[in-house]
Each structure stands twice: as C-alpha cells, then as structure tokens.
Design an enzyme around this catalytic site. Structure first.
Site, PDB file in Angstrom:
ATOM      1  N   GLN A   1     -85.464  28.186  -9.540  1.00 18.80           N
ATOM      2  CA  GLN A   1     -85.651  28.469  -8.107  1.00 18.80           C
ATOM      3  C   GLN A   1     -87.025  28.048  -7.632  1.00 18.80           C
ATOM      4  OE1 GLN A   1     -82.646  29.525  -7.010  1.00 18.80           O
ATOM      5  NE2 GLN A   1     -83.519  28.561  -5.173  1.00 18.80           N
TER       6      GLN A   1
ATOM      7  N   ASP B   1     -80.374  16.645   3.392  1.00 20.16           N
ATOM      8  CA  ASP B   1     -79.273  17.154   2.574  1.00 20.16           C
ATOM      9  C   ASP B   1     -79.711  18.485   1.964  1.00 20.16           C
ATOM     10  OD1 ASP B   1     -78.601  15.950  -0.827  1.00 20.16           O
ATOM     11  OD2 ASP B   1     -77.960  17.778   0.208  1.00 20.16           O
TER      12      ASP B   1
ATOM     13  N   GLN C   1     -65.329  18.585  -9.591  1.00 20.45           N
ATOM     14  CA  GLN C   1     -64.662  17.767 -10.620  1.00 20.45           C
ATOM     15  C   GLN C   1     -64.783  16.295 -10.275  1.00 20.45           C
ATOM     16  OE1 GLN C   1     -60.811  19.690 -10.435  1.00 20.45           O
ATOM     17  NE2 GLN C   1     -61.305  21.138 -12.072  1.00 20.45           N
TER      18      GLN C   1
ATOM     19  N   PHE D   1     -64.094  13.169   5.326  1.00 19.60           N
ATOM     20  CA  PHE D   1     -64.937  12.142   5.967  1.00 19.60           C
ATOM     21  C   PHE D   1     -65.333  11.052   4.965  1.00 19.60           C
ATOM     22  CE2 PHE D   1     -68.462  14.341   4.104  1.00 19.60           C
ATOM     23  CZ  PHE D   1     -68.329  15.686   4.421  1.00 19.60           C
TER      24      PHE D   1
END
Ligand code: ADP
Ligand SMILES: Nc1nc2c(ncn2[C@H]2C[C@H](O)[C@@H](COP(=O)(O)O)O2)c(=O)[nH]1
Length: 223
Positions: free
Chosen positions: A55, A78, A142, A190
C-alpha cells in the site's frame, strides 16, 4: 482542458478505457505501472506480510501521478489516489495490517491529501467509474492472465474479490472529490464492440459538455 480519473475493481477495464479515452480526447494517458511493481507478486504470495508495504508503494506512485496529472491539466488517469484507502482498509479489515500500520497509513494519506489542496488544480474534473459484477471481473482477470491474480493460483481470492466489490459500492456513493459517472462494464464491451465503445465515449463527452469542460460543438476532429 480536463483531468479525468478512472476507477473500478480489478480488471474492470480502467487501463483499456484510459487508452481509448485519451486518444479520443487528444489528451495524455497516465497508467498505473503494475508490471513494474516488485511488491505486488509478493503480496499475492503472502498478503499478511506485504499488505502494508504494497500500500505504501501504491500510495507513493499514485501521489506522484495525481500531482503530475493535476499540474498538466490535460489527461486521463488509470485509477488514482482516491481508491488507495479502499484497498488498504479492506486488507486491514481482514487482519492483514496491524493497528499501528493502519494509523501510520491514515496519517500519511491525510498528509498527502492535504498537499494536493495546494495544487493549482485541486481535484480531477470527472471520475469515470466502471462497474462490473463478480462474474465479469473474474472473466476479465482470466483474460488478462496475470498468474497471481487467478483463482486457480489462490482459491481464497474468490472471497477477496467479492469483498472488494462490496467495498466499491459505498466508496463510489461517498466519492465527492469531483463529478462522477458510472459505466456498466458488464453491458458495454468497449474493447470488441465499436457501438459500445462509441456509447461510452458519447456518455463521457456529453458529461464534459454539461460541465462546460468541452464546447457544445466539440467533435473528435478537434484533435
Ligand atoms: N468493456 C470490456 N469488455 C470486454 N473486455 C474488456 C473490457 N474492458 C477491459 N477488457 C479486457 O479485460 C482485461 C482487463 O482490462 P484492463 O483494462 O487491464 O482492466 P483494469 O485496468 O481495470 O485492471 C483486458 O484483457 C481487457 O482487454
Ligand atoms: N492491495 C492492493 N492491491 C492493489 C491496489 N491497487 C491495485 N491493486 C492490485 C489489484 C490487481 O492485482 C493489480 C492491478 O489492479 P487493476 O485494478 O489495475 O487490475 O494491483 C491497492 O491499492 N492495494
């Protein structure tokens, strides 16, 4: 121009949509460098030992990237610092951090968030949250294929991922650093569907126009 931050559970499509959106808007993408993160695989091997260290690693990199993004004012991020606490407190809640580590983390996060208040631009313009179900999240994890994230690697990840999704619901409702919109990551592919991709982009552009962050007559050809 604008600073847009993506949010959402693991594998939701944040990096993919960051790339698509930044190209469409003609702005700069900021990606979370997961593959250069030496602590992440260690965490999945021994979460109790590495939750705090991981963290601090993420918090540090996110602090620098949100500062750079708020300075540059023309980009898409992102994931961001705003979800950092969600992950750490979830891990702490399942016994993966001591109360001293939680106190140290909370103090450090508080100092960093106060530091951001001195930035020319204090917060992003828009949060784009990608909502996915557990089933879609697992399919995407996956598909991306990182070994240590797979249920085969560690079946206890099923509970971990389900808990993560349950923490995201209140997190999104309580998020108030900027206006926000939610994308249905289960319904909108998308990546493979041009129609779905355009629907997502149109939704985001319409929100930016509503917020006067883009002119009403803006079109992609502006770039
Ligand atoms: N909306 C979507 N529909 C189908 N596949 C997707 C979608 N978004 C992402 N993916 C795929 O799912 C995997 C994880 O996407 P990624 O962008 O890495 O997610 P995140 O950055 O949120 O972890 C990738 O293989 C990507 O191609
Ligand atoms: N313990 C934490 N793990 C985190 C954090 N942010 C991301 N991650 C993990 C989850 C994935 O395995 C990988 C990449 O995340 P994506 O959402 O981009 O798939 O890193 C965090 O703050 N703490």
């Amino acid at each position: 121009m604008t600073v847009i931050v993506l949010s959402g559970p693991i594998g939701a499509g944040k990096s993919s949509l960051t790339s698509i959106l930044s190209k469409y808007l003609g702005t700069q993408p900021f990606y979370e460098s997961v593959d250069n993160n030496p602590v992440l695989p260690l965490f999945y091997k021994d979460p109790k030992k590495y939750a705090f260290l991981l963290q601090i690693f993420f918090l540090n990199t996110r602090f620098h990237s949100i500062k750079a993004a708020l300075t540059d004012d023309n980009n898409v991020l992102d994931r961001s610092i705003y979800e950092d606490s969600l992950f750490f407190h979830m891990n702490a809640d399942i016994g993966r951090a001591t109360k001293e580590e939680v106190a140290t983390y909370d103090e450090l996060l508080d100092s960093m968030m106060k530091e951001l208040e001195h930035m020319p631009k204090k917060h992003p313009d828009l949060l784009v949250h990608i909502d996915v179900s557990y089933e879609t999240m697992i399919k995407r994890i996956q598909k991306r294929g990182r070994e240590f994230e797979q249920l085969d690697y560690d079946p206890t990840l099923e509970d971990y991922y389900k808990r993560l999704l349950s923490y995201y619901e209140p997190w999104y409702e309580n998020y108030d650093y900027s206006p926000k919109i939610k994308i249905d990551g289960d319904k909108l592919d998308f990546m493979a569907s041009e129609k779905d991709r355009q629907e997502v982009l149109d939704t985001i552009v319409a929100k930016l126009k509503e917020m006067d962050k883009l002119p009403e007559d803006w079109t992609p050809s502006h770039n």
